[in-house]
Design a protein around this motif. Sequence first.
Motif, PDB file in Angstrom:
ATOM      1  N   ALA A 204       0.830  -1.211   0.000  1.00  8.73           N
ATOM      2  CA  ALA A 204       0.000   0.000   0.000  1.00  8.73           C
ATOM      3  C   ALA A 204       0.865   1.263   0.000  1.00  8.73           C
ATOM      4  N   HIS A 205       1.987   1.222   0.715  1.00  4.87           N
ATOM      5  CA  HIS A 205       2.876   2.391   0.727  1.00  4.87           C
ATOM      6  C   HIS A 205       3.509   2.603  -0.652  1.00  4.87           C
ATOM      7  N   GLY A 206       3.896   1.501  -1.305  1.00  2.00           N
ATOM      8  CA  GLY A 206       4.473   1.600  -2.654  1.00  2.00           C
ATOM      9  C   GLY A 206       3.463   2.146  -3.654  1.00  2.00           C
ATOM     10  N   GLU A 207       2.214   1.674  -3.539  1.00  2.00           N
ATOM     11  CA  GLU A 207       1.147   2.144  -4.425  1.00  2.00           C
ATOM     12  C   GLU A 207       0.900   3.638  -4.213  1.00  2.00           C
ATOM     13  N   ARG A 208       0.900   4.050  -2.940  1.00  2.00           N
ATOM     14  CA  ARG A 208       0.625   5.460  -2.656  1.00  2.00           C
ATOM     15  C   ARG A 208       1.714   6.360  -3.229  1.00  2.00           C
ATOM     16  N   MET A 209       2.970   5.933  -3.098  1.00  2.00           N
ATOM     17  CA  MET A 209       4.044   6.745  -3.669  1.00  2.00           C
ATOM     18  C   MET A 209       3.904   6.784  -5.198  1.00  2.00           C
TER      19      MET A 209
ATOM     20  N   SER B   5      -4.228  27.129   6.423  1.00  2.00           N
ATOM     21  CA  SER B   5      -4.707  25.850   5.912  1.00  2.00           C
ATOM     22  C   SER B   5      -3.531  24.956   5.573  1.00  2.00           C
ATOM     23  N   ARG B   6      -3.723  23.668   5.767  1.00  6.51           N
ATOM     24  CA  ARG B   6      -2.686  22.717   5.378  1.00  6.51           C
ATOM     25  C   ARG B   6      -2.709  22.507   3.874  1.00  6.51           C
ATOM     26  N   ALA B   7      -3.913  22.382   3.325  1.00  6.46           N
ATOM     27  CA  ALA B   7      -4.028  22.011   1.917  1.00  6.46           C
ATOM     28  C   ALA B   7      -5.325  22.536   1.330  1.00  6.46           C
TER      29      ALA B   7
ATOM     30  N   ASN C  59       3.671  20.080   1.835  1.00  5.70           N
ATOM     31  CA  ASN C  59       2.551  20.125   2.780  1.00  5.70           C
ATOM     32  C   ASN C  59       3.051  20.307   4.207  1.00  5.70           C
ATOM     33  N   TYR C  60       4.190  19.706   4.471  1.00  2.00           N
ATOM     34  CA  TYR C  60       4.751  19.813   5.817  1.00  2.00           C
ATOM     35  C   TYR C  60       5.289  21.216   6.045  1.00  2.00           C
ATOM     36  N   ALA C  61       5.932  21.780   5.011  1.00  3.17           N
ATOM     37  CA  ALA C  61       6.422  23.159   5.119  1.00  3.17           C
ATOM     38  C   ALA C  61       5.246  24.091   5.410  1.00  3.17           C
TER      39      ALA C  61
ATOM     40  N   GLU D 225     -10.568  18.238   8.759  1.00  2.00           N
ATOM     41  CA  GLU D 225      -9.885  17.443   7.735  1.00  2.00           C
ATOM     42  C   GLU D 225      -8.868  16.489   8.342  1.00  2.00           C
ATOM     43  N   GLU D 226      -7.829  17.048   8.990  1.00  2.00           N
ATOM     44  CA  GLU D 226      -6.810  16.190   9.583  1.00  2.00           C
ATOM     45  C   GLU D 226      -6.358  16.790  10.906  1.00  2.00           C
ATOM     46  N   VAL D 227      -5.655  15.995  11.673  1.00  2.00           N
ATOM     47  CA  VAL D 227      -5.137  16.481  12.948  1.00  2.00           C
ATOM     48  C   VAL D 227      -3.616  16.305  12.921  1.00  2.00           C
ATOM     49  N   GLY D 228      -2.897  17.437  12.933  1.00  2.00           N
ATOM     50  CA  GLY D 228      -1.438  17.384  12.789  1.00  2.00           C
ATOM     51  C   GLY D 228      -1.122  16.732  11.456  1.00  2.00           C
ATOM     52  N   THR D 229      -0.350  15.662  11.487  1.00  2.00           N
ATOM     53  CA  THR D 229      -0.052  14.915  10.259  1.00  2.00           C
ATOM     54  C   THR D 229      -0.753  13.561  10.315  1.00  2.00           C
ATOM     55  N   MET D 230      -1.953  13.582  10.909  1.00  2.00           N
ATOM     56  CA  MET D 230      -2.715  12.336  11.023  1.00  2.00           C
ATOM     57  C   MET D 230      -4.122  12.514  10.458  1.00  2.00           C
ATOM     58  N   ASN D 231      -4.730  11.407  10.091  1.00  2.00           N
ATOM     59  CA  ASN D 231      -6.144  11.434   9.720  1.00  2.00           C
ATOM     60  C   ASN D 231      -6.964  11.516  10.995  1.00  2.00           C
ATOM     61  N   LEU D 232      -8.198  11.976  10.847  1.00  2.00           N
ATOM     62  CA  LEU D 232      -9.021  12.254  12.020  1.00  2.00           C
ATOM     63  C   LEU D 232     -10.242  11.339  12.093  1.00  2.00           C
TER      64      LEU D 232
ATOM     65  N   ALA E 173      -4.614  10.019   2.008  1.00  2.00           N
ATOM     66  CA  ALA E 173      -5.204   8.684   2.172  1.00  2.00           C
ATOM     67  C   ALA E 173      -4.312   7.835   3.070  1.00  2.00           C
ATOM     68  N   GLY E 174      -4.467   8.020   4.363  1.00  2.00           N
ATOM     69  CA  GLY E 174      -3.632   7.311   5.335  1.00  2.00           C
ATOM     70  C   GLY E 174      -3.861   5.807   5.274  1.00  2.00           C
ATOM     71  N   ILE E 175      -2.773   5.076   5.417  1.00  2.00           N
ATOM     72  CA  ILE E 175      -2.876   3.619   5.385  1.00  2.00           C
ATOM     73  C   ILE E 175      -3.367   3.113   6.741  1.00  2.00           C
ATOM     74  N   THR E 176      -3.070   3.851   7.806  1.00  2.00           N
ATOM     75  CA  THR E 176      -3.645   3.508   9.106  1.00  2.00           C
ATOM     76  C   THR E 176      -5.151   3.766   9.072  1.00  2.00           C
ATOM     77  N   ARG E 177      -5.546   4.892   8.468  1.00  2.00           N
ATOM     78  CA  ARG E 177      -6.975   5.199   8.286  1.00  2.00           C
ATOM     79  C   ARG E 177      -7.667   4.052   7.557  1.00  2.00           C
ATOM     80  N   ASP E 178      -7.046   3.619   6.455  1.00  2.00           N
ATOM     81  CA  ASP E 178      -7.621   2.526   5.672  1.00  2.00           C
ATOM     82  C   ASP E 178      -7.703   1.238   6.508  1.00  2.00           C
TER      83      ASP E 178
ATOM     84  N   GLY F 184      -6.553  10.658  16.265  1.00  2.00           N
ATOM     85  CA  GLY F 184      -5.834  10.726  15.002  1.00  2.00           C
ATOM     86  C   GLY F 184      -5.248   9.374  14.681  1.00  2.00           C
ATOM     87  N   SER F 185      -4.943   9.133  13.395  1.00  2.00           N
ATOM     88  CA  SER F 185      -4.314   7.873  13.006  1.00  2.00           C
ATOM     89  C   SER F 185      -3.185   8.130  12.017  1.00  2.00           C
ATOM     90  N   GLY F 186      -2.086   7.417  12.222  1.00  2.00           N
ATOM     91  CA  GLY F 186      -0.947   7.522  11.311  1.00  2.00           C
ATOM     92  C   GLY F 186       0.089   6.471  11.657  1.00  2.00           C
ATOM     93  N   THR F 187       0.988   6.208  10.733  1.00  2.00           N
ATOM     94  CA  THR F 187       1.995   5.167  10.934  1.00  2.00           C
ATOM     95  C   THR F 187       2.845   5.404  12.178  1.00  2.00           C
TER      96      THR F 187
HETATM   97  C1  PLP Z   1       1.363  10.356   6.347  1.00  2.00           C
HETATM   98  C2  PLP Z   1       0.159  11.167   6.660  1.00  2.00           C
HETATM   99  C3  PLP Z   1      -0.958  10.615   7.305  1.00  2.00           C
HETATM  100  C4  PLP Z   1      -1.005   9.217   7.833  1.00  2.00           C
HETATM  101  O1  PLP Z   1      -0.830   8.245   6.853  1.00  2.00           O
HETATM  102  P1  PLP Z   1      -0.429   6.777   7.267  1.00  2.00           P
HETATM  103  O2  PLP Z   1      -0.320   6.069   5.974  1.00  2.00           O
HETATM  104  O3  PLP Z   1      -1.502   6.251   8.138  1.00  2.00           O
HETATM  105  O4  PLP Z   1       0.876   6.877   7.990  1.00  2.00           O
HETATM  106  C5  PLP Z   1      -2.058  11.424   7.513  1.00  2.00           C
HETATM  107  N1  PLP Z   1      -2.077  12.711   7.127  1.00  2.00           N
HETATM  108  C6  PLP Z   1      -1.010  13.276   6.524  1.00  2.00           C
HETATM  109  C7  PLP Z   1      -1.075  14.698   6.133  1.00  2.00           C
HETATM  110  C8  PLP Z   1       0.135  12.529   6.268  1.00  2.00           C
HETATM  111  O5  PLP Z   1       1.179  13.106   5.671  1.00  2.00           O
END
Ligand code: PLP
Length: 368
Positions: free
Chosen positions: A90-95, A186-188, A201-203, A232-239, A258-263, A300-303
Amino acid sequence: MALEIRTTRTTHPKALPAPAELGFGKHFSDHVLVVDWSEKQGWHDARIEPYHGFTLDPAASVLHYGQALFEGLKAFRTDAGDIQLFRVHAHGERMGKGAPRLCMPALETPDFIAAAKAFVNVEQSWVPAAQGTALYLRPTLIADEPFLGVRPSSRYKFFLIGSPVGSYYGGDALKPVRIWIETEQSRAPRGGLGAVKAAANYAASLQASVRAKKAGFDQVLWLDAKEHAYVEEVGTMNLFAVFGDTLVTPPLSDSILAGITRDSILALAPALGIKAEERRVSVRELIEGQKNGTLKEVFGSGTAAVISPVGELSTGTDKIVIGNGQPGEIALRFYNEITGIQRGARPDTRGWLTKVVSSASVSAAAQL
Ligand SMILES: *Cc1c(COP(=O)(O)O)cnc(C)c1O
């Protein structure tokens, strides 16, 4: 044609830091994997080398126009001694899907997987064993053509580094965080880069995040860029929010990653008997939900953190307190389920794990 990866091992391996010292992204393993891309050769010269810095031409496009995209995934050591990657496909597909948004070429998913596996195989000793730890992998794609005209670069570099990590927030993994509701920045925006893991997006997020921290908060809640009404999101995580017994998360859009943890959470919910909905959630709905008692949890959810419970949301005038300083029950169930699968303590019925090293082969090798 599959990528062929050459390996040159370090002659000066470093020692793995103690589990308590790990933190997040502070330590780096012994090697770096690099692959180059040119218009003529495509992806070529894949190699794993002793960790080293890069020489970039000061005119390299990434330094001026920001063509940079990254991923973040983890390798885990199970109690049985296997080493496995979580959702590497899933990470390879997302990239692969994100790169074209920045006019960049991406590795084919099978090559991305092969690169991650080869890297982790070389860095086996860097995969920590303690609960809550992992080897975090950071695959990154940058434009390195020295050229100042504004157009996509004609040269790129894919690299992958590894960082042994403990819990994201240090100390207590599931300690609820305090969140500032950002109503100015706004983030995005719609039509922007929010759906891809672009460095830009991080900048864009740093200033609000620093301000929130100065005001005593841990992170910011990002609202939609148009109306500043919907979460929309919390920090760098899905909400995620829990209203009554229903788990709710905003639907994916071009301003939500599209967070993979969210999925994973949405995929696991039915099996855990949890009703889940993808729909828009307004700040007003959160405030009213807290007032009438229907808002039970926000997380929030994220890797990096897997699940991060939110204990408080604040706009300065409105304050939403959630729970009693403890993680919510649903947040906890997802945390236990996902980390259980990652560490091999719960069955992987969805093909989410890719074994890199099996304990059987380790002990066989030890006997030779
Ligand atoms: C990486 C990221 C996430 C979380 O994605 P995961 O695949 O769950 O790690 C959520 N929001 C943003 C903005 C991200 O960059």
